[in-house]
Scaffold this motif. Sequence first.
Motif, PDB file in Angstrom:
ATOM      1  N   LEU A   1      15.982  10.947 -10.987  1.00 37.07           N
ATOM      2  CA  LEU A   1      16.423  10.829 -10.130  1.00 37.07           C
ATOM      3  C   LEU A   1      16.471  10.054  -8.735  1.00 37.07           C
ATOM      4  O   LEU A   1      16.676   9.423  -7.805  1.00 37.07           O
ATOM      5  CB  LEU A   1      18.007  11.727 -10.027  1.00 37.07           C
ATOM      6  CG  LEU A   1      19.368  11.980 -11.517  1.00 37.07           C
ATOM      7  CD1 LEU A   1      19.843  13.246 -11.041  1.00 37.07           C
ATOM      8  CD2 LEU A   1      19.612  10.591 -11.639  1.00 37.07           C
TER       9      LEU A   1
ATOM     10  N   ASP B   1      24.446  10.242 -10.974  1.00 41.03           N
ATOM     11  CA  ASP B   1      23.612   9.191 -11.051  1.00 41.03           C
ATOM     12  C   ASP B   1      23.863   8.958  -8.847  1.00 41.03           C
ATOM     13  O   ASP B   1      24.450   9.776  -9.384  1.00 41.03           O
ATOM     14  CB  ASP B   1      23.978   8.355 -11.835  1.00 41.03           C
ATOM     15  CG  ASP B   1      22.625   6.633 -11.847  1.00 41.03           C
ATOM     16  OD1 ASP B   1      21.727   7.080 -11.340  1.00 41.03           O
ATOM     17  OD2 ASP B   1      22.993   5.654 -12.688  1.00 41.03           O
TER      18      ASP B   1
ATOM     19  N   SER C   1      27.105  10.147  -5.175  1.00 44.09           N
ATOM     20  CA  SER C   1      26.471  10.637  -6.558  1.00 44.09           C
ATOM     21  C   SER C   1      26.406  11.425  -7.551  1.00 44.09           C
ATOM     22  O   SER C   1      26.363  12.647  -6.966  1.00 44.09           O
ATOM     23  CB  SER C   1      24.307  10.421  -6.027  1.00 44.09           C
ATOM     24  OG  SER C   1      24.954   9.241  -5.372  1.00 44.09           O
TER      25      SER C   1
ATOM     26  N   GLN D   1      15.837   0.642 -14.289  1.00 42.41           N
ATOM     27  CA  GLN D   1      16.288   1.861 -13.168  1.00 42.41           C
ATOM     28  C   GLN D   1      15.228   2.331 -13.251  1.00 42.41           C
ATOM     29  O   GLN D   1      14.675   2.817 -14.504  1.00 42.41           O
ATOM     30  CB  GLN D   1      17.527   2.315 -13.714  1.00 42.41           C
ATOM     31  CG  GLN D   1      18.808   1.471 -13.285  1.00 42.41           C
ATOM     32  CD  GLN D   1      19.370   2.633 -11.591  1.00 42.41           C
ATOM     33  OE1 GLN D   1      18.269   2.567 -10.684  1.00 42.41           O
ATOM     34  NE2 GLN D   1      20.647   2.496 -11.656  1.00 42.41           N
TER      35      GLN D   1
ATOM     36  N   ARG E   1      15.455   7.318  -8.929  1.00 40.02           N
ATOM     37  CA  ARG E   1      16.573   5.926  -8.369  1.00 40.02           C
ATOM     38  C   ARG E   1      16.679   5.915  -6.903  1.00 40.02           C
ATOM     39  O   ARG E   1      17.324   5.031  -6.003  1.00 40.02           O
ATOM     40  CB  ARG E   1      17.810   6.601  -9.207  1.00 40.02           C
ATOM     41  CG  ARG E   1      17.741   6.164 -10.547  1.00 40.02           C
ATOM     42  CD  ARG E   1      18.354   6.340 -11.489  1.00 40.02           C
ATOM     43  NE  ARG E   1      17.955   6.312 -13.277  1.00 40.02           N
ATOM     44  CZ  ARG E   1      18.816   5.850 -13.898  1.00 40.02           C
ATOM     45  NH1 ARG E   1      20.120   6.477 -14.215  1.00 40.02           N
ATOM     46  NH2 ARG E   1      18.648   6.073 -14.555  1.00 40.02           N
TER      47      ARG E   1
END
Length: 332
Positions: A173, A235, A232, A169, A176
Amino acid sequence: MTIREQLEAAERQYLSPLATLSSESRGRETPIEPCPMRTEFQRDRDRIIHSKSFRRLKHKTQVFLSPEGDHYRTRLTHTLEVSQIGRTIARALRLNEDLVEAAAMGHDIGHTPFGHAGEYALREVCPLGFDHNEQSVRVAERLENGGRGLNLTWEVRDAIRCHSSGCPQARTLEGRVLRYADKIAYVNHDIEDAIRAGVLDEEDIPWEVKLAVGRTKSQRITTFITDILENSVEDITMSPKMQRLYEQLIDFMFEAVYRNPKAKGEEGKARDLVKHLYSYFTAHVEKMPDEYRAIAEEEGVERAALDYISGMSDRFAVRLYEDLFIPKFWNV
């Protein structure tokens, strides 16, 4: 205050506490003077857009090799769609939209010609292996700008490196968000291109997906984005139900399109072409341009051949193959 300082102040005031602030970037490998107008991530976006590797994306395959027609995606139009989806998610979650945009613009700059067929071919023949996300980082760090690289921020490079499934990952954020934006973009535009090509009919899409996610590209993209926004918190994630539907759609696409001989019938030729080029240039280092001969001396011929071939556009690779391996007729 400079314009950049005003933008950085606006980020601190408006963005989520979980967002990555441009003023708090981990920086670049080679420090440079701040720009008076642009934040660090805006500067990265511009460096990528003005790079040669970004321009070459317009002649690199997304799914269909050299399709007849103006409306099929290329690697460049895919990149733009990823950026749009990523920015939409980032804006709604009050994350750093500029970081998402910069990483989206650079996420495929290391991709091979002929889409994943080229990637698989290099992976098969080279002992170093090959992954386009890692190559995209290498392009940014080492190959662009006459070997000096683009000198991007750590956050943008991390997001590029981690955008593919199977990778760790991203640490931010925003990185992601990029991974989900890439997934949402490619499955939906691949459906549209496959329907246009006559490989797929909209009625073939699993009824459960159509019922829950939508019948059109716009409906499916909106549903996926909405689900991410609703689920979300600390995460970036989809709900278990939406993740299952997404995976069902991907499985369907592999059966109906990605492994369909009608869509992929030329991929065997593309793989062979890439493998022949690799074999040729590892055996004839002197035939590569100067910058790649220098890499061969420093890092080995395999590394140089990977860098040279993965940077080619589809049409350049075909033209080069013809020059090297196809006999020319005499003009008498």
